[in-house]
Design an enzyme around this catalytic site. Sequence first.
Site, short mmCIF file in Angstrom:
data_model
loop_
_atom_site.label_atom_id
_atom_site.label_comp_id
_atom_site.label_asym_id
_atom_site.label_seq_id
_atom_site.Cartn_x
_atom_site.Cartn_y
_atom_site.Cartn_z
N ASP A 1 0.79 -1.03 -0.12
CA ASP A 1 0.16 -0.01 -0.09
C ASP A 1 1.01 1.19 0.02
OD1 ASP A 1 1.08 -0.63 2.64
OD2 ASP A 1 -1.02 -0.71 3.43
N ASP B 1 -7.27 -2.86 14.15
CA ASP B 1 -8.63 -3.62 13.69
C ASP B 1 -8.86 -4.59 12.89
OD1 ASP B 1 -7.89 -2.35 11.44
OD2 ASP B 1 -9.13 -0.62 11.51
N1 LIG Z 1 -1.20 -0.22 5.93
C1 LIG Z 1 -0.28 -0.43 7.13
C2 LIG Z 1 -0.66 -2.11 7.41
O1 LIG Z 1 -0.19 -2.61 6.29
C3 LIG Z 1 0.14 -2.46 8.67
O2 LIG Z 1 0.09 -3.70 8.80
C4 LIG Z 1 -0.25 -1.45 9.96
C5 LIG Z 1 0.43 -1.74 11.05
O3 LIG Z 1 1.38 -1.29 11.38
P1 LIG Z 1 2.24 -1.53 12.62
O4 LIG Z 1 3.02 -2.64 12.28
O5 LIG Z 1 3.35 -0.24 12.87
O6 LIG Z 1 1.72 -1.71 13.85
O7 LIG Z 1 -0.04 -0.34 9.52
C6 LIG Z 1 -0.66 0.31 8.21
O8 LIG Z 1 -2.19 0.30 8.64
#
Ligand SMILES: N[C@@H]1[C@@H](O)[C@H](O)[C@@H](COP(=O)(O)O)O[C@@H]1O
Length: 300
Positions: A72, A141
């Site tokens: 993304d 979530d």
């Molecule tokens: N779009 C990304 C996700 O792909 C990722 O999995 C998430 C979790 O981030 P973290 O690993 O910092 O908790 O962050 C964002 O929302």
Amino acid sequence: MRLIIRDDALAVGDYIANYISKRINEFAPTPERPFVLGLPTGSSPIPTYKALIKLVQAEKLSFKNVITFNMDEYVGLPRDHSESYHTFMFREFFSHVDIPPSQVNILDGNAEDLIAECNAYEARIKAVGGIELFLGGIGEDGHIAFNEPGSSLASRTRIKTLAFETILANARFFENDISKVPHMALTVGVATVLDSREVVIVVTGQRKSLALSKAIEEGVNHLWTLSALQMHPWALIVVDEDATAELHVKTVKYFRSIERVQDEVERTQAELKARGILKAGAADQQNSRMCTNNKNDRTS
Ligand SMILES: N[C@@H]1[C@@H](O)[C@H](O)[C@@H](COP(=O)(O)O)O[C@@H]1O
């Protein structure tokens, strides 16, 4: 689906890096037959990236014949912004390994025609033969990539409006100022992830524990998009102890026992092979059969 539990985030990173390394090395990619790898951003995969970098530095792994597709990217954030996923990926990973930049694919959140950009991304994935292994993380979530609750489980790469919870969660990267967090993103869809031949998900920290339990202990539900993994023939979730906080004790015991049995089978085979009782060829054949079975066995 398999669940692997390790003590902490570092051990999770080591496990996944070794796993990916084994897959790439077994695949033996060439320029004509590259290994296609899906990759995430976020804090959770950082220990994995660090461990992969070490493997490359130790010359145990190479990304020369690997093509990557990121999950993304924010919409409207300049590509060179310190928090763009483009900057993140080069800072945390690509600049430290031997991947030619031309083999890196990241959605362009500043494209003039965002819909065309998403469609072209799907086409590019198809053109290289699909994704061999998609590594992913999740949000609190339970979102995978930016597939927020309510996303279609049949979704493909597209523009998504971010959930308020995600904007809040990501504010920590934008001086805790939610007005600075982009409200939209381009993301691969749930179906794009499910299309890959193998999916590996990293889940660490107690704040992800409710999402983990919803995704693996309850049914497939678009409100917890990670749960779509239950439909995938070859999925692996690697978590730390903290992330298991909301799981039933019997769930944890079950997945631990599966790992123990699998280890025993592999140890016995190696012993038989070493003693010449099981011919190397036969053992390899059996191993590859086990591997094929695992691909099709959702409980292993
Ligand atoms: N779009 C990304 C996700 O792909 C990722 O999995 C998430 C979790 O981030 P973290 O690993 O910092 O908790 O962050 C964002 O929302």
